[in-house]
Motif scaffolding. Structure first.
Motif, PDB file in Angstrom:
ATOM      1  N   VAL A  19       0.846  -1.205   0.000  1.00 13.90           N
ATOM      2  CA  VAL A  19       0.000   0.000   0.000  1.00 13.90           C
ATOM      3  C   VAL A  19       0.873   1.244   0.000  1.00 13.90           C
ATOM      4  N   ILE A  20       1.883   1.275   0.844  1.00 19.41           N
ATOM      5  CA  ILE A  20       2.764   2.441   0.921  1.00 19.41           C
ATOM      6  C   ILE A  20       3.481   2.664  -0.411  1.00 19.41           C
ATOM      7  N   GLU A  21       3.935   1.605  -1.038  1.00 23.80           N
ATOM      8  CA  GLU A  21       4.577   1.712  -2.358  1.00 23.80           C
ATOM      9  C   GLU A  21       3.611   2.304  -3.389  1.00 23.80           C
ATOM     10  N   LEU A  22       2.388   1.820  -3.406  1.00 19.10           N
ATOM     11  CA  LEU A  22       1.377   2.321  -4.342  1.00 19.10           C
ATOM     12  C   LEU A  22       1.013   3.776  -4.051  1.00 19.10           C
ATOM     13  N   VAL A  23       0.912   4.123  -2.777  1.00 22.94           N
ATOM     14  CA  VAL A  23       0.597   5.501  -2.384  1.00 22.94           C
ATOM     15  C   VAL A  23       1.702   6.447  -2.840  1.00 22.94           C
ATOM     16  N   LYS A  24       2.946   6.056  -2.628  1.00 20.15           N
ATOM     17  CA  LYS A  24       4.065   6.909  -3.040  1.00 20.15           C
ATOM     18  C   LYS A  24       4.006   7.176  -4.542  1.00 20.15           C
ATOM     19  N   ALA A  25       3.768   6.140  -5.321  1.00 16.90           N
ATOM     20  CA  ALA A  25       3.709   6.306  -6.777  1.00 16.90           C
ATOM     21  C   ALA A  25       2.567   7.223  -7.188  1.00 16.90           C
ATOM     22  N   ARG A  26       1.390   7.025  -6.606  1.00 18.19           N
ATOM     23  CA  ARG A  26       0.227   7.843  -6.998  1.00 18.19           C
ATOM     24  C   ARG A  26       0.374   9.281  -6.516  1.00 18.19           C
ATOM     25  N   LYS A  27       0.941   9.466  -5.331  1.00 15.52           N
ATOM     26  CA  LYS A  27       1.200  10.814  -4.810  1.00 15.52           C
ATOM     27  C   LYS A  27       2.100  11.574  -5.777  1.00 15.52           C
ATOM     28  N   ASP A  28       3.145  10.907  -6.246  1.00 17.70           N
ATOM     29  CA  ASP A  28       4.068  11.548  -7.180  1.00 17.70           C
ATOM     30  C   ASP A  28       3.386  11.855  -8.512  1.00 17.70           C
ATOM     31  N   GLU A  29       2.576  10.934  -9.022  1.00 12.86           N
ATOM     32  CA  GLU A  29       1.875  11.139 -10.293  1.00 12.86           C
ATOM     33  C   GLU A  29       0.923  12.329 -10.235  1.00 12.86           C
ATOM     34  N   LEU A  30       0.209  12.454  -9.127  1.00 11.83           N
ATOM     35  CA  LEU A  30      -0.809  13.501  -8.996  1.00 11.83           C
ATOM     36  C   LEU A  30      -0.293  14.784  -8.338  1.00 11.83           C
ATOM     37  N   GLY A  31       0.885  14.734  -7.749  1.00 10.69           N
ATOM     38  CA  GLY A  31       1.410  15.908  -7.046  1.00 10.69           C
ATOM     39  C   GLY A  31       0.673  16.190  -5.747  1.00 10.69           C
ATOM     40  N   ILE A  32       0.159  15.165  -5.115  1.00 10.85           N
ATOM     41  CA  ILE A  32      -0.589  15.336  -3.858  1.00 10.85           C
ATOM     42  C   ILE A  32       0.366  15.687  -2.732  1.00 10.85           C
ATOM     43  N   LYS A  33      -0.042  16.639  -1.921  1.00 10.11           N
ATOM     44  CA  LYS A  33       0.821  17.150  -0.867  1.00 10.11           C
ATOM     45  C   LYS A  33       0.419  16.717   0.540  1.00 10.11           C
ATOM     46  N   LYS A  47       6.201   3.724   9.114  1.00 10.06           N
ATOM     47  CA  LYS A  47       6.587   3.087   7.843  1.00 10.06           C
ATOM     48  C   LYS A  47       6.329   4.030   6.665  1.00 10.06           C
ATOM     49  N   LEU A  48       5.185   4.708   6.693  1.00  5.59           N
ATOM     50  CA  LEU A  48       4.848   5.653   5.633  1.00  5.59           C
ATOM     51  C   LEU A  48       5.848   6.812   5.603  1.00  5.59           C
ATOM     52  N   ALA A  49       6.131   7.378   6.772  1.00 15.53           N
ATOM     53  CA  ALA A  49       7.036   8.528   6.862  1.00 15.53           C
ATOM     54  C   ALA A  49       8.464   8.158   6.461  1.00 15.53           C
ATOM     55  N   GLU A  50       8.856   6.903   6.656  1.00 15.38           N
ATOM     56  CA  GLU A  50      10.181   6.454   6.225  1.00 15.38           C
ATOM     57  C   GLU A  50      10.298   6.448   4.700  1.00 15.38           C
ATOM     58  N   ILE A  52       8.077   8.253   2.539  1.00 10.23           N
ATOM     59  CA  ILE A  52       7.619   9.502   1.926  1.00 10.23           C
ATOM     60  C   ILE A  52       7.986  10.666   2.846  1.00 10.23           C
ATOM     61  N   SER A  53       8.901  11.495   2.368  1.00 13.85           N
ATOM     62  CA  SER A  53       9.337  12.629   3.191  1.00 13.85           C
ATOM     63  C   SER A  53       8.929  13.967   2.584  1.00 13.85           C
ATOM     64  N   ASP A  54       8.326  13.928   1.396  1.00 14.70           N
ATOM     65  CA  ASP A  54       7.988  15.177   0.705  1.00 14.70           C
ATOM     66  C   ASP A  54       6.482  15.443   0.678  1.00 14.70           C
ATOM     67  N   ALA A  55       5.805  15.038   1.751  1.00 14.46           N
ATOM     68  CA  ALA A  55       4.368  15.309   1.879  1.00 14.46           C
ATOM     69  C   ALA A  55       4.059  15.602   3.338  1.00 14.46           C
ATOM     70  N   HIS A  56       2.973  16.314   3.542  1.00 11.22           N
ATOM     71  CA  HIS A  56       2.473  16.551   4.894  1.00 11.22           C
ATOM     72  C   HIS A  56       1.670  15.312   5.289  1.00 11.22           C
ATOM     73  N   TYR A  78       6.870   5.011  18.664  1.00 12.30           N
ATOM     74  CA  TYR A  78       6.386   5.454  17.364  1.00 12.30           C
ATOM     75  C   TYR A  78       6.006   6.936  17.398  1.00 12.30           C
ATOM     76  N   ARG A  79       5.441   7.383  18.505  1.00 15.08           N
ATOM     77  CA  ARG A  79       5.121   8.808  18.655  1.00 15.08           C
ATOM     78  C   ARG A  79       6.383   9.648  18.474  1.00 15.08           C
ATOM     79  N   GLU A  80       7.447   9.242  19.151  1.00 18.22           N
ATOM     80  CA  GLU A  80       8.707   9.977  19.070  1.00 18.22           C
ATOM     81  C   GLU A  80       9.234  10.004  17.630  1.00 18.22           C
ATOM     82  N   GLU A  81       9.205   8.859  16.964  1.00 16.98           N
ATOM     83  CA  GLU A  81       9.684   8.776  15.578  1.00 16.98           C
ATOM     84  C   GLU A  81       8.834   9.649  14.650  1.00 16.98           C
ATOM     85  N   LEU A  82       7.514   9.603  14.821  1.00 20.36           N
ATOM     86  CA  LEU A  82       6.627  10.422  13.994  1.00 20.36           C
ATOM     87  C   LEU A  82       6.909  11.906  14.196  1.00 20.36           C
TER      88      LEU A  82
END
Length: 187
Positions: A19-33, A47-50, A52-56, A78-82
């Motif tokens: 899912v994270i791999e697919l989200v990263k690809a679609r985020k990049d395709e659409l320019g989602i922030k 896992k997501l934040a590791e 994808i670092s270029d989105a809010h 996990y709170r600390e890492e996030l």
């Protein structure tokens, strides 16, 4: 437009990395922030934040008392890492249950909000969760309602569903629009 939806044979944590791999690809395709993820413990959010670092990113965890007591479920590590990665964390009442569930639990019956939740579950639990966390994050002012975001949810632990949607506040729920399903389990 031609778009592919990734279907998982079963729901659950084993789908998180894909899912994270697919989200990263679609985020990049659409320019989602903006991305909102349901992650009660914070593990999937990390896992997501590791990856994808270029989105809010907003990590939505359960409200205090969801599993009893006054505890918020996000785990300290996990709170600390996030927080170190700049991910916002939100814990609040579930927009598709909340007080309505408390009324049903005490008096029986079903509320209109519970009917909406059950209707979304006709697609999958993850679709319901994606809609719910996007409303919660929008109501907290953490994601915009005037542009598309990616919402990620799941069934139990981990994530198995992702959608592109235009969120809405709880007070204008029917303005919410699901534009694409990126991935989901077959029910």
């Amino acid at each position: 437009m031609k778009k592919t939806i990734h279907y998982f044979e079963n729901p659950g944590i084993e789908n998180t990395d894909k899912v994270i791999e697919l989200v990263k690809a679609r985020k990049d395709e659409l320019g989602i922030k903006n991305i909102v993820i349901a992650s009660a413990s914070g593990k999937s959010g990390v896992k997501l934040a590791e990856k994808i670092s270029d989105a809010h990113i907003v990590d939505v965890t359960h409200h205090a008392g969801f599993r009893g007591g006054d505890k918020i479920e996000i785990e300290a590590e996990y709170r600390e890492e996030l927080e170190e990665r700049g991910v916002e964390i939100y814990a609040g009442s579930h927009s598709l249950s909340g007080v309505g569930r408390g009324i049903s639990n005490k008096f029986g019956g079903v509320t209109p909000v519970e009917i909406v939740a059950e209707t979304l579950r006709l697609f999958s639990q993850g679709i319901k969760v994606c809609v719910e966390v996007s409303i919660m994050a929008a109501d907290a002012g953490l994601i915009p309602t005037d542009s598309e975001v990616i919402a990620i949810g799941g069934t139990g632990t981990g994530v198995d569903t992702a959608v592109v949607l235009k969120p809405a506040h709880m007070s204008n729920f029917f303005n919410l629009r699901i534009h694409e399903i990126i991935a989901m389990p077959r029910p």
